[in-house]
Design a protein around this motif. Structure first.
Motif, mmCIF file in Angstrom:
data_model
loop_
_atom_site.group_PDB
_atom_site.id
_atom_site.type_symbol
_atom_site.label_atom_id
_atom_site.label_comp_id
_atom_site.label_asym_id
_atom_site.label_seq_id
_atom_site.Cartn_x
_atom_site.Cartn_y
_atom_site.Cartn_z
ATOM 1 N N TRP A 163 0.809 -1.383 -0.102
ATOM 2 C CA TRP A 163 -0.052 0.033 -0.068
ATOM 3 C C TRP A 163 0.737 1.345 -0.139
ATOM 4 N N GLN A 164 0.531 2.352 -0.692
ATOM 5 C CA GLN A 164 1.165 3.506 -1.051
ATOM 6 C C GLN A 164 0.384 4.742 -0.573
ATOM 7 N N ILE A 165 0.829 5.283 0.441
ATOM 8 C CA ILE A 165 -0.058 6.688 1.016
ATOM 9 C C ILE A 165 0.839 7.880 0.459
ATOM 10 N N LEU A 166 0.245 8.949 -0.076
ATOM 11 C CA LEU A 166 0.958 10.096 -0.655
ATOM 12 C C LEU A 166 0.033 11.254 -0.459
ATOM 13 N N GLY A 167 0.730 12.507 -0.182
ATOM 14 C CA GLY A 167 0.020 13.934 -0.331
ATOM 15 C C GLY A 167 0.184 14.425 -1.619
ATOM 16 N N THR A 168 0.668 15.826 -1.408
ATOM 17 C CA THR A 168 0.764 16.440 -2.652
ATOM 18 C C THR A 168 2.478 16.065 -3.145
ATOM 19 N N THR A 169 3.054 15.601 -2.383
ATOM 20 C CA THR A 169 4.473 15.253 -2.996
ATOM 21 C C THR A 169 4.742 14.023 -3.291
ATOM 22 N N ASN A 170 5.417 13.465 -4.346
ATOM 23 C CA ASN A 170 5.620 12.200 -5.012
ATOM 24 C C ASN A 170 6.524 11.633 -3.692
ATOM 25 N N LEU A 171 6.207 9.981 -4.283
ATOM 26 C CA LEU A 171 7.079 9.291 -3.444
ATOM 27 C C LEU A 171 8.418 9.256 -3.662
ATOM 28 N N ALA A 172 9.280 9.489 -2.845
ATOM 29 C CA ALA A 172 10.846 9.600 -3.191
ATOM 30 C C ALA A 172 11.631 8.464 -2.407
ATOM 31 N N ASP A 173 12.882 8.605 -2.313
ATOM 32 C CA ASP A 173 13.773 7.726 -1.630
ATOM 33 C C ASP A 173 13.583 7.814 0.037
ATOM 34 N N ASP A 174 12.959 8.915 0.255
ATOM 35 C CA ASP A 174 12.923 9.055 1.759
ATOM 36 C C ASP A 174 11.608 8.693 2.241
ATOM 37 N N GLY A 175 10.832 7.801 1.483
ATOM 38 C CA GLY A 175 9.796 7.254 2.135
ATOM 39 C C GLY A 175 9.692 6.528 3.297
ATOM 40 N N LYS A 176 8.699 6.535 3.974
ATOM 41 C CA LYS A 176 8.724 5.811 5.389
ATOM 42 C C LYS A 176 7.990 4.456 5.410
ATOM 43 N N VAL A 177 8.406 3.436 5.912
ATOM 44 C CA VAL A 177 7.641 2.158 5.831
ATOM 45 C C VAL A 177 6.826 1.983 7.412
ATOM 46 N N GLY A 178 5.512 1.936 7.426
ATOM 47 C CA GLY A 178 4.821 1.898 8.685
ATOM 48 C C GLY A 178 3.581 0.870 8.399
ATOM 49 N N HIS A 179 2.839 1.004 9.430
ATOM 50 C CA HIS A 179 1.521 -0.016 9.290
ATOM 51 C C HIS A 179 0.599 0.836 8.950
ATOM 52 N N LEU A 180 -0.265 0.010 7.836
ATOM 53 C CA LEU A 180 -1.509 0.848 7.466
ATOM 54 C C LEU A 180 -2.456 1.258 8.568
ATOM 55 N N SER A 181 -2.556 0.035 9.465
ATOM 56 C CA SER A 181 -3.800 0.648 10.558
ATOM 57 C C SER A 181 -3.322 1.809 11.335
ATOM 58 N N HIS A 182 -1.972 2.178 11.432
ATOM 59 C CA HIS A 182 -1.577 3.564 12.116
ATOM 60 C C HIS A 182 -2.123 4.833 11.237
ATOM 61 N N VAL A 183 -1.869 4.515 9.837
ATOM 62 C CA VAL A 183 -2.363 5.690 9.066
ATOM 63 C C VAL A 183 -3.981 5.914 9.028
ATOM 64 N N ILE A 184 -4.585 4.596 9.216
ATOM 65 C CA ILE A 184 -6.117 4.788 9.461
ATOM 66 C C ILE A 184 -6.461 5.403 10.775
ATOM 67 N N ASP A 185 -5.526 5.145 11.898
ATOM 68 C CA ASP A 185 -5.943 5.821 13.150
ATOM 69 C C ASP A 185 -5.972 7.257 12.941
ATOM 70 N N GLU A 186 -4.959 7.888 11.960
ATOM 71 C CA GLU A 186 -5.049 9.447 11.928
ATOM 72 C C GLU A 186 -5.944 9.818 10.869
#
Length: 214
Positions: A163-186
């Motif tokens: 799963w890929q989660i983006l805002g206005t900035t494109n995904l780059a080499d500094d992308g962060k790996v995390g848990h999808l459930s934590h993204v839904i929490d926010e």
């Protein structure tokens, strides 16, 4: 008529020690022949154990009415149920609470498992539970991870299923790996796109706006 799942109330409260959140979701099931059942699902964050809870009830006020209770566990990357004695929730269509032994002997146990499978497949809150239970990973832009940009794009990669989660900035080499459930929490508006299949993406113009699927 197809199976219908009607999402009901959703409750989330801090745990007594404020180390996590206790979440409970309720819903109603209607089968192709008008069969009725109620269910509740739940999970508690901030604990070492990743275990979901489930109640399914049928036949309130009628002979054979019952409510079964189970835990939901990770079984090699898929969910599995295990009956338990301790009641989880009282649900509207449910009859008396059954122990695990009583549930195994009930003539409608297979139907109640069918209700449970449909609830987990169709209730958006259940998708959240499953991503938490199975610890689904995702990659986020650094800006989304740091909460400096809102989530505007959600993708489910076709090749590796990430799963890929983006805002206005494109995904780059500094992308962060995390848990999808934590993204839904926010941002619980992501519940509307958790059914994306691999290769699909969803976009929106602003936080809270409608999603457009691609």
């Amino acid at each position: 008529m197809d199976v219908q799942i009607t999402e009901g109330r959703f409750i989330e409260v801090p745990t007594p020690d404020a180390s996590g959140i206790d979440r409970r979701a309720f819903g109603e099931f209607t089968g192709p022949q008008g069969e009725l059942a109620s269910y509740a699902i739940g999970w508690t964050t901030g604990t070492d154990q990743h275990v979901g809870r489930l109640s399914v009830g049928i036949g309130a006020g009628n002979p054979g009415g019952a409510t079964i209770h189970a835990i939901v566990v990770d079984n090699g990357g898929e969910y599995a149920f295990s009956l338990v004695d301790d009641p989880f929730e009282q649900v509207p269509e449910g009859g008396p609470h059954l122990t695990a032994q009583q549930a195994r002997a009930h003539e409608d146990l297979a139907f109640m498992w069918w209700v449970a499978d449909n609830a987990l497949a169709r209730d958006r809150r259940a998708w959240w539970l499953l991503h938490w239970l199975l610890q689904t990973t995702c990659i986020q832009t650094a800006e989304v991870f740091d909460l400096t940009e809102p989530i505007l794009v959600v993708g489910h990669a076709a090749d590796d299923g990430v799963w890929q989660i983006l805002g206005t900035t494109n995904l780059a080499d500094d992308g962060k790996v995390g848990h999808l459930s934590h993204v839904i929490d926010e941002d619980q508006t992501l519940l509307d796109v958790l059914d994306l299949t691999p290769g699909q993406a969803a976009l929106r113009q602003h936080p809270g706006g409608p999603w457009t699927r691609q």
